[in-house]
Design a protein around this motif. Structure first.
Motif, PDB file in Angstrom:
ATOM      1  N   THR A  92       0.955  -1.153   0.221  1.00 32.08           N
ATOM      2  CA  THR A  92       0.003   0.004  -0.373  1.00 32.08           C
ATOM      3  C   THR A  92       0.674   1.126   0.307  1.00 32.08           C
ATOM      4  N   VAL A  93       1.996   1.397   0.764  1.00 30.18           N
ATOM      5  CA  VAL A  93       2.210   2.756   0.952  1.00 30.18           C
ATOM      6  C   VAL A  93       3.725   2.849  -0.061  1.00 30.18           C
ATOM      7  N   THR A  94       3.912   1.364  -0.542  1.00 34.36           N
ATOM      8  CA  THR A  94       4.889   1.483  -2.215  1.00 34.36           C
ATOM      9  C   THR A  94       3.963   1.652  -3.316  1.00 34.36           C
ATOM     10  N   ARG A  95       2.850   1.793  -3.120  1.00 31.24           N
ATOM     11  CA  ARG A  95       1.553   1.756  -4.555  1.00 31.24           C
ATOM     12  C   ARG A  95       1.380   3.747  -4.387  1.00 31.24           C
ATOM     13  N   LEU A  96       1.041   4.114  -2.712  1.00 28.66           N
ATOM     14  CA  LEU A  96       0.676   5.958  -2.633  1.00 28.66           C
ATOM     15  C   LEU A  96       2.133   6.362  -3.485  1.00 28.66           C
ATOM     16  N   ALA A  97       3.355   5.901  -3.178  1.00 26.09           N
ATOM     17  CA  ALA A  97       4.355   6.836  -3.181  1.00 26.09           C
ATOM     18  C   ALA A  97       5.195   6.743  -4.333  1.00 26.09           C
TER      19      ALA A  97
END
Length: 192
Positions: A92-97
């Motif tokens: 999730t954080v990888t996708r958001l960033a």
């Protein structure tokens, strides 16, 4: 209004780029047209006014944040434990960033919402619905923890991505984005 969905999406993507790079004050029809590489006046044929452009840009940021089907399928495969939750939060954080402009534009829209009651109402409803959907999905998927787990992850990981994109030097010595997401998951109470 003109009805070419691909052109409309391209204009909204251009608006997201303008918001991320120039802020809400830089968001004009001309700036969107220039960034999209279309003739001047094109954006005004698709959006009746700046308020509609802001509102539709906020909808488009959420469309671009949505995970691919494979990411959803991964959530539903394998064990439902802390390790799986950490894996999902890293994704999730990888996708958001991965596309900083989308995240930064969303932040700009939230700041602009403090000055525009209609935008605030729209964003509040959308973000609340998204949070409620995440809570429901977490519970229905049988992931560890419950509502409070999702709320803590929402708060911590959103701020993690914000810090990572806006002031990367603050957390650089603490670890990378995925490592920090794992540390958050490893420290939350999944029993409560």
């Amino acid at each position: 209004m003109v009805r070419n969905p691909e052109r409309r999406a391209a204009l909204l993507d251009a608006a997201i780029g303008v918001l991320a790079e120039e802020g809400a004050r830089g968001l004009t029809f001309r700036a969107v047209d220039t960034r999209a590489g279309v003739p001047v006046g094109t954006a005004s044929n698709y959006f009746t006014n700046r308020e509609e452009l802001l509102a539709q840009a906020s909808v488009r940021t959420y469309e671009r944040f949505m995970p691919a089907r494979a990411e959803w399928d991964n959530v539903l495969s394998g064990p439902r434990d802390r390790a799986k939750l950490a894996e999902i939060m890293r994704a999730t954080v990888t996708r958001l960033a991965a596309d900083p402009n989308v995240y930064l534009a969303a932040l700009e829209l939230q700041l602009e919402a403090t000055r525009r009651p209609e935008l605030r109402a729209d964003l509040t409803a959308r973000v609340r619905a998204d949070l409620d959907a995440n809570i429901a999905f977490h519970e229905e998927a049988g992931m560890p923890g419950g509502r409070d787990t999702v709320l803590v992850l929402y708060l911590a990981l959103n701020w993690l991505v914000t810090e990572y994109l806006t002031l990367p030097g603050v957390l650089a010595s603490e670890g990378g984005l995925e490592e920090l997401a794992t540390r958050v998951v490893n420290r939350i109470d999944l029993e409560g």
